[in-house]
Design an enzyme around this catalytic site. Structure first.
Site, PDB file in Angstrom:
ATOM      1  N   CYS A   1      14.585 -11.876  -0.412  1.00 46.60           N
ATOM      2  CA  CYS A   1      15.000 -11.453  -2.069  1.00 46.60           C
ATOM      3  C   CYS A   1      14.005 -10.620  -2.825  1.00 46.60           C
ATOM      4  O   CYS A   1      13.380 -11.437  -3.803  1.00 46.60           O
ATOM      5  CB  CYS A   1      15.463 -12.718  -2.323  1.00 46.60           C
ATOM      6  SG  CYS A   1      16.646 -13.116  -1.848  1.00 46.60           S
TER       7      CYS A   1
ATOM      8  N   TYR B   1       0.727  -1.311   0.375  1.00 44.97           N
ATOM      9  CA  TYR B   1       0.425  -0.195  -0.422  1.00 44.97           C
ATOM     10  C   TYR B   1       0.888   1.226   0.229  1.00 44.97           C
ATOM     11  O   TYR B   1       0.773   2.429   0.360  1.00 44.97           O
ATOM     12  CB  TYR B   1      -1.032   0.175   1.328  1.00 44.97           C
ATOM     13  CG  TYR B   1      -1.767  -1.103   1.319  1.00 44.97           C
ATOM     14  CD1 TYR B   1      -2.636  -1.378   0.985  1.00 44.97           C
ATOM     15  CD2 TYR B   1      -1.737  -1.458   2.678  1.00 44.97           C
ATOM     16  CE1 TYR B   1      -3.400  -2.903   0.608  1.00 44.97           C
ATOM     17  CE2 TYR B   1      -2.382  -2.907   2.941  1.00 44.97           C
ATOM     18  CZ  TYR B   1      -2.970  -3.089   2.328  1.00 44.97           C
ATOM     19  OH  TYR B   1      -3.795  -4.232   2.175  1.00 44.97           O
TER      20      TYR B   1
END
Ligand code: PLP
Length: 854
Positions: free
Chosen positions: A805, A778
């Protein structure tokens, strides 16, 4: 130091000036004071000029003499000879009329008396108070520069001055004294020529001219507000004071709407690099806005949002060929002929659309009609008005586009007529219908902050909110920050045992619950458990008397196992399988449907039952597009257009619609929102008859930045009570999640490694998006604190990242923190809502166990 009309109109204001000048003298600098006429004087002088009868003019002059005598009497001063002479001159000019001077030159000279008088009065007052003050005739220093295309009117009433630094003048004044007072607004033609005026914003511009001529240490504009703000405070009460701006940004903000400073008064200061400081006369302790040359590396940020109304768009369609040679030239030639200056431009192969700004153009319907007639000879013309231009200002606008996605989403359902990006990379402008800007601007301002595009966390650049400085803002309703106090030692100990770790503070949950219980209009409160399903939190809220809102069978089971039989449970699934509904109907939950499908295909399942119906009221709200749960872009709710079909099906299957429900989004801070939803649901309920309760959802926001304002619960209650007074027959329910738990939780992590790469410095911590996905999902902003270095200076700009990652594994961008070391404890705040519940096993890293403090 420049003081405007109201600042020189009364004795207390002059005492204030005396103090301010003395304080500057105490710093060891020489002071030149530039004053406007006493407030109302320029208008009085214009009236005098407009009188054709000598008798009326003499009467008007007598009134002006009277004003100055009255102020002198207040000051308890005898009439100084210099002032007496000026007053007599004014009376002579009034009696004689324009005569051989010529109308415009006479007008300029009469109007110049406002400043000549106020400065003469000021010299006497300051000197009597012990500050020996030299009266300086501005016309000896400011010489009007002849410009091409000037006519007699602009030459006399709207002059410009050549203000290159003049070391001789500076030295002459320095030899003459330490404190001077002179006039704003006036200058003289070259070679002892006529008195001229500087036009609008004239006194500020005078101060700038003097600042440049004397190569002053700085120019101070003393006015009735602390400086420039991130938006017009009349439209956005939460606008922030801008404490530092460079000349170009300030110029851009001034020319796109801010009224504090006339855009004209910045250009004289740019080349000699004289800084300009705006200060509030009544609140000199406030920092003000300092405008100067660009200083070093800065956080890239939107600085301001402004709106100019009354914009006219002219759209011109070429009737000739594609990319016809000379089309632009033909078109612009007409604008030149009609003396109209063009502001924004958008162009395509066969169309050019431009805007006309009324502050730069004398626009009336005749002028427009004449232009349109002439234009129609070379193209098809369409006039679009009234429009408003909404402008975002900030250096390096093009590099901020990626931060603007949620801001731009706000333009979703609006008609955007033109978008223009300035070639100096300082602004981005949207032209929309004028009617929408008043409600649009506060929302955009809020979104700019929550999206991290306006970096209000940079305390050097952004000062306090306007409503905190000048309004009646109640900061006591601010969310609690329990972890800043004595709890810190406890948190450090918990982190020493193990990180990552979520820590929840139950007293904060209860405190928030009690705030909501003040909502007298609400009959039932439910906690939306998806925000945080920790049993201790569910238990605490059950004790506070809350019901529970669940979105899956798993949540219903979790809550049922913890609370007793009488506690209300709501079940609001979305695109759930048939089994979920069948299962729910065997339990005691209140079931909410939000589509036609279950009724169309599994109607018999619901026979004889009572249900609630979730509606889509056609729009969504919230801090990010991904949390908006209304509008056609969202999968939730039955569109109101399908309501009748739903009711027919319900009737056919003997199903009673007992409640109406709407939940439009999350993180909303404007109390008005729920009033609207409530009103809309109530009027729909009147059509249905069987409805007895209305559930207006959750979505109550908590401010992310420490100085953002909390949702005003009392204002919310007032809004709800108003609607309830009209529809007392319906019970009112709410179901907040985030509001109850966000501030109660923090995520603790430890510093792992650091890395410098390009211009950026990365600070690694031992957890990231696996524990907290909100920043990635968000663009959520969470305060980040180095708990191990409390009290140390924040001097390093970090990108705070986790070990996962993914390039998006960033917890906070551009955070100014104390220089950190491996093992330091980092606290990520406001993670009690949608934190652990959204964690994932991605990369098989531990997402942090949960600890509860009571
Ligand atoms: C998530 C949700 C809520 C709670 O939203 P908050 O923003 O946490 O207050 C309320 N009602 C429904 C139906 C929800 O899905």
């Amino acid at each position: 130091m420049k003081f405007g009309g109201t600042s020189v109109a009364t004795l207390p204001r002059w005492q204030n000036i005396q103090e301010l000048v003395s304080s500057r003298r105490a710093e060891g600098v020489r002071v030149l004071v530039v004053v406007s006429a006493l407030s109302g004087m320029t208008d009085a002088l214009k009236h005098l000029c407009a009188e054709t009868e000598a008798g009326k003019r003499i009467e008007a002059a007598a009134g002006i003499v009277e004003r100055h005598h009255a102020l002198l009497a207040q000051m308890d001063l005898p009439l100084p000879a210099a002032l007496e002479r000026r007053l007599a001159d004014l009376c002579d000019l009034a009696a004689s009329g324009p005569g051989s001077l010529g109308e415009l030159a006479w007008q300029a000279l009469v109007q110049a008396h406002g400043e000549l008088l106020s400065s003469a009065l000021g010299a006497a007052f300051l000197t009597a108070g012990g500050l020996r003050t030299e009266w300086l005739d501005a016309r000896e220093c400011l010489t009007a520069a002849p410009l091409p295309n000037q006519n007699e009117r602009t030459r006399l009433l709207s002059a410009m001055v050549d203000s290159r630094p003049d070391p001789v003048l500076a030295a002459t004044l320095a030899a003459r004294g330490d404190v001077f007072i002179t006039q704003g607004f006036i200058a003289r033609e070259p070679g002892q020529g006529r008195t001229v005026l500087l036009g609008r914003g004239g006194s500020d511009t005078s101060a700038s001219y003097f600042g440049a001529l004397l190569k002053a240490a700085r120019v101070e504009i003393w006015t009735d507000v602390a400086g420039m703000f991130t938006a017009n405070p009349r439209q956005v009460a939460g606008a922030r004071l801008l404490q530092r701006l460079d000349y170009e940004e300030a110029q851009e903000i001034a020319s796109t709407g801010a009224k504090v400073l006339h855009p004209r008064c910045l250009s004289p200061l740019r080349e000699p690099r004289v800084p300009l400081l705006i200060k509030d006369t009544n609140r000199p302790e406030l920092e003000g806005t300092l405008i100067g040359p660009q200083v070093g590396e800065q956080v890239v940020s939107v600085k301001a949002i402004s709106a100019r109304k009354n914009i006219t768009l002219i759209s011109m369609e070429s009737v000739g060929m594609w990319q016809q040679v000379g089309f632009l030239s033909d078109v612009f030639d007409q604008f030149k002929r009609h003396g109209l200056s063009v502001d924004l431009i958008g162009s395509a192969e066969t169309n050019v659309t431009v805007s006309l700004d009324p502050t730069e153009n004398l626009l009336d319907s005749d002028a427009l009609a004449a232009l349109a007639t002439d234009l129609s000879k070379v193209c098809r013309v369409k006039v679009i008005a009234p429009c408003a231009a909404v402008t975002l200002v900030g250096r390096g606008m093009r590099s901020m586009l990626h931060n603007l996605s949620s801001v731009l989403a706000e333009f979703d359902q609006l008609r955007v007529h033109l978008i223009s990006q300035s070639s100096n990379n300082l602004n981005l402008t949207f032209v929309v219908d004028e009617g929408v800007v008043d409600s649009l601007l506060p929302r955009l301002h809020e979104l700019l902050i929550s999206a991290g595009a306006m970096r209000t966390d940079d305390a050097a650049m952004f000062g306090p909110r306007w409503d905190v400085l000048y309004g009646s803002a109640d900061t006591s309703t601010r969310g609690p920050v329990w972890w800043q106090g004595p709890a810190r030692a406890r948190l450090l100990a918990l982190a020493a045992e193990q990180t990552p770790r979520y820590v929840y503070h139950l007293p904060t949950v209860r405190e928030q619950a009690r705030r909501l219980k003040r909502l007298s209009a609400v009959d039932r409160l439910h906690y939306a458990v998806k925000a945080n399903t920790h049993p201790a939190i569910i238990g605490a809220l059950a004790e506070e008397g809350f019901g529970f809102e669940c979105v899956s069978p798993g949540e219903v089971r979790a809550v049922s196992g913890l609370v007793d039989e009488t506690v209300p449970l709501l079940f609001t699934p979305n695109f759930a399988p048939r089994e979920d509904y069948a299962w729910a109907l065997q339990t005691r939950v209140t079931l909410t449907l939000d589509a036609l499908y279950p009724m169309e295909h599994w109607g018999e399942l619901f026979r004889g039952r009572e249900i609630a119906l979730r509606l889509d009221l056609g729009r969504g709200l919230g801090h990010h597009e991904k949390v908006r749960t209304g509008g056609s872009g969202s999968k939730f709710g039955l569109p109101v257009a399908q309501l009748d079909s739903f009711l027919k099906l319900a009737d056919a299957h003997g199903v009673t619609v007992r409640g109406l429900h709407a939940h439009l989004g999350s993180g909303i801070l404007d109390p008005g929102h729920w009033g609207e939803v409530y009103g809309q649901l109530a009027s729909l309920a009147e059509r249905i008859g069987s409805v007895s309760y209305l559930d207006i959802g959750g979505g109550l926001g908590v401010p992310a930045h420490p100085d953002e304002m909390a949702l005003d619960i009392d204002a919310l209650d007032a809004v709800l009570r108003q609607v309830k007074a009209v529809y007392p027959q319906y019970q009112l329910w709410m179901e907040p999640g985030r509001y109850l738990v966000a501030d109660s939780g923090v995520l603790l992590a430890k510093v792992t490694q650091q890395k410098g790469k390009g211009a950026l410095r990365y600070l690694g911590v031992d957890t990231g998006m696996n524990s907290l996905i909100r920043p990635m999902l968000y663009d959520a902003w969470h305060e980040i604190v180095n708990l191990s270095r409390e009290g140390e200076v924040a001097e390093t700009l970090y990108q705070v990242v986790g070990p996962i990652c993914e390039t998006g594994d960033v917890l906070g961008q551009d955070r100014l923190l104390p220089s950190a070391e491996e093992g330091d404890v980092i606290l990520i705040a406001q993670t009690g809502a949608y934190g652990k519940v959204m964690a994932s096993p991605y990369n098989l890293r531990d997402s942090g166990e949960e600890v509860v403090l009571d």
